[in-house]
Write an enzyme that holds these catalytic residues in place. Structure first.
Site, PDB file in Angstrom:
ATOM      1  CG  HIS A  42      36.390  34.078  44.567  1.00 37.83           C
ATOM      2  ND1 HIS A  42      36.098  33.272  43.493  1.00 37.83           N
ATOM      3  CD2 HIS A  42      35.267  34.109  45.331  1.00 37.83           C
ATOM      4  CE1 HIS A  42      34.857  32.824  43.584  1.00 37.83           C
ATOM      5  NE2 HIS A  42      34.334  33.314  44.707  1.00 37.83           N
ATOM      6  CD  GLU A  68      38.937  33.730  41.308  1.00 31.89           C
ATOM      7  OE1 GLU A  68      37.706  33.541  41.288  1.00 31.89           O
ATOM      8  OE2 GLU A  68      39.700  33.138  42.108  1.00 31.89           O
ATOM      9  CB  CYS A  85      34.414  29.782  45.507  1.00 27.28           C
ATOM     10  SG  CYS A  85      32.921  30.592  46.149  1.00 27.28           S
TER      11      CYS A  85
END
Length: 208
Positions: A184, A186, A79
């Site tokens: 992202h 995650e 990001c």
């Protein structure tokens, strides 16, 4: 061991949990010795580009990262961490980045039609203009999660994935042993974990 750079800007807990889910040891750190010993480095980031860039420079981490990638250490920005890899950002002015990958960061509104909301938030598919070891466990058309108002541009040679948001928006980049994901991993479920797994398998001088 993967080192996650702790410089006061980033979603560190989610990243740590994601690596734990795939059985990869991580350390959240800003310690030079640990970063030098790590198999790979993650540069996270949320918030304002200028503030994050200043923290990296003032802490000495910016210079260290440039030295380590020059030696072949795998590095991945996520990001804002990806945006920091570029020469400059046009986020509320023009601000200097790390200059590891040639290119600029500009608002999505310069590319997407006016009716598209900024920031871009949600799940979007990936398109692969070229192969990359970062995506060896996923396929074109897989969906990942984005939250961003700015995107990389003037970096066509480095683009390894883009998404479609009224226009082609840079989703991921690679320059030698340096990677960046605008999305992202995650927060991207099983697909994101597979991206992190691929990165964790890379070693200095060997990108799998």
């Amino acid at each position: 061991m993967i080192a996650i750079v702790d410089y006061g800007v980033g979603n560190l807990f989610s990243l740590k949990c994601s690596f734990a889910a795939i059985g990869v040891e991580v350390q959240i750190t800003c310690d030079r010795e640990i970063l030098e010993k790590a198999d790979g480095i993650i540069l996270p980031g949320v918030g304002a580009f200028d503030d994050a860039a200043k923290k990296l420079r003032e802490s000495g981490i910016a210079d260290l990262l440039r030295q380590l990638v020059e030696k072949g250490k795998p590095l991945m920005g996520i990001c804002l961490g990806m945006q920091l890899l570029f020469d400059e950002s046009h986020e509320y002015g023009v601000h200097e980045g790390l200059g590891i990958i040639k290119g600029k960061v500009k608002c999505i509104s310069e590319f997407a039609p006016a009716e598209y909301k900024i920031p871009q938030i949600g799940w979007n598919l990936l398109r692969f203009p070229k192969p990359s070891p970062l995506f060896k466990y996923i396929k074109e058309g897989d969906y990942v999660y984005f939250v961003h108002s700015y995107c990389a541009c003037e970096c066509d040679d480095a683009i390894i994935a883009y998404t479609e948001y009224g226009a082609k928006i840079t989703a991921a980049v690679q320059y030698k042993n340096v990677f960046g994901c605008q999305f992202h991993p995650e927060k991207s479920g099983e697909v994101g974990l597979k991206v992190l797994k691929a990165f964790s398998e890379m070693r200095e001088g060997r990108l799998c």
